[in-house]
Scaffold this motif. Structure first.
Motif, mmCIF file in Angstrom:
data_model
loop_
_atom_site.group_PDB
_atom_site.id
_atom_site.type_symbol
_atom_site.label_atom_id
_atom_site.label_comp_id
_atom_site.label_asym_id
_atom_site.label_seq_id
_atom_site.Cartn_x
_atom_site.Cartn_y
_atom_site.Cartn_z
ATOM 1 N N UNK A 52 24.401 52.736 -74.417
ATOM 2 C CA UNK A 52 25.824 53.075 -74.334
ATOM 3 C C UNK A 52 26.093 54.576 -74.370
ATOM 4 N N UNK A 53 25.057 55.366 -74.648
ATOM 5 C CA UNK A 53 25.230 56.827 -74.700
ATOM 6 C C UNK A 53 23.879 57.480 -74.483
ATOM 7 N N UNK A 54 23.884 58.594 -73.731
ATOM 8 C CA UNK A 54 22.694 59.443 -73.666
ATOM 9 C C UNK A 54 23.114 60.848 -73.287
ATOM 10 N N UNK A 55 22.298 61.804 -73.737
ATOM 11 C CA UNK A 55 22.573 63.208 -73.453
ATOM 12 C C UNK A 55 21.240 63.952 -73.367
ATOM 13 N N UNK A 71 22.465 60.659 -86.529
ATOM 14 C CA UNK A 71 22.083 59.642 -87.515
ATOM 15 C C UNK A 71 22.710 59.921 -88.877
ATOM 16 N N UNK A 72 22.868 61.181 -89.216
ATOM 17 C CA UNK A 72 23.450 61.550 -90.503
ATOM 18 C C UNK A 72 24.961 61.450 -90.544
ATOM 19 N N UNK A 73 25.573 61.274 -89.391
ATOM 20 C CA UNK A 73 27.036 61.195 -89.314
ATOM 21 C C UNK A 73 27.550 59.795 -89.597
ATOM 22 N N UNK A 74 28.835 59.689 -89.656
ATOM 23 C CA UNK A 74 29.476 58.401 -89.930
ATOM 24 C C UNK A 74 29.490 57.511 -88.689
ATOM 25 N N UNK A 75 29.745 56.245 -88.892
ATOM 26 C CA UNK A 75 29.891 55.313 -87.776
ATOM 27 C C UNK A 75 31.055 55.742 -86.882
ATOM 28 N N UNK A 76 32.144 56.202 -87.493
ATOM 29 C CA UNK A 76 33.301 56.648 -86.726
ATOM 30 C C UNK A 76 32.937 57.823 -85.816
ATOM 31 N N UNK A 77 32.141 58.756 -86.320
ATOM 32 C CA UNK A 77 31.707 59.893 -85.499
ATOM 33 C C UNK A 77 30.857 59.414 -84.325
ATOM 34 N N UNK A 78 30.004 58.413 -84.551
ATOM 35 C CA UNK A 78 29.184 57.855 -83.468
ATOM 36 C C UNK A 78 30.072 57.186 -82.419
ATOM 37 N N UNK A 79 31.055 56.440 -82.878
ATOM 38 C CA UNK A 79 31.978 55.760 -81.955
ATOM 39 C C UNK A 79 32.730 56.783 -81.105
ATOM 40 N N UNK A 81 31.735 59.770 -80.307
ATOM 41 C CA UNK A 81 30.764 60.352 -79.379
ATOM 42 C C UNK A 81 30.529 59.419 -78.195
ATOM 43 N N UNK A 82 30.314 58.148 -78.481
ATOM 44 C CA UNK A 82 30.100 57.156 -77.417
ATOM 45 C C UNK A 82 31.307 57.109 -76.490
#
Length: 98
Positions: A52-55, A71-79, A81-82
Motif C-alpha cells: 500500500x506504500x513504497x518510497x 516503525x517508531x511512529x504512531x499508527x495514525x502517522x503511518x495512515x 503517510x499511506x
C-alpha cells in the motif's frame, strides 16, 4: 557501486495490520511476502499481502533510517503517510510488477 533502497508498507485484506519493511529489490520482496516464502514471518502469520506504500531512496542507509522512523511512529502517522500517496489503499503491486 551503491544501490538504493525502498521503504514499503503492507497490509492484510481488512487493512487492520500494517507491516513496514526495507529492501533493495521491491518486486522480489513483495513476491516473497505474497507467496509466504517465510511461513513464520510476520507478514505470513498476519496475511499481509497488499502493498500500500513504497518510497525509493538513493542510498540503502537512508531507506533503513526512514524505515526505523516509520516503525517508531504512531499508527495514525503511518495512515497519513499511506494516504498521502494512496488514499484508496489500493494494492500497488500491480503498478510495479509490469
Amino acid at each position: 557501486m551503491e544501490r538504493g533502497g525502498l521503504v514499503y508498507i503492507m497490509t492484510n485484506k481488512t487493512n487492520k495490520v500494517l507491516y513496514t519493511g526495507v529492501t533493495s529489490d521491491l518486486i522480489t520482496r513483495i513476491w516473497q511476502h505474497r507467496n509466504h516464502i517465510y511461513p513464520t514471518a510476520f507478514t505470513s502469520r498476519y496475511n499481509c499481502n497488499k502493498l500500500i506504500y513504497y518510497c525509493f531512496y538513493p542510498r540503502i542507509e537512508e531507506a533503513t533510517a526512514e524505515e526505523k522512523k516509520i516503525k517508531g511512529g504512531s499508527r495514525l502517522a503511518k495512515i497519513k503517510l499511506i494516504e498521502s500517496i494512496n488514499p484508496a489503499w489500493e494494492d500497488l503491486y500491480k503498478e510495479i510488477n509490469v
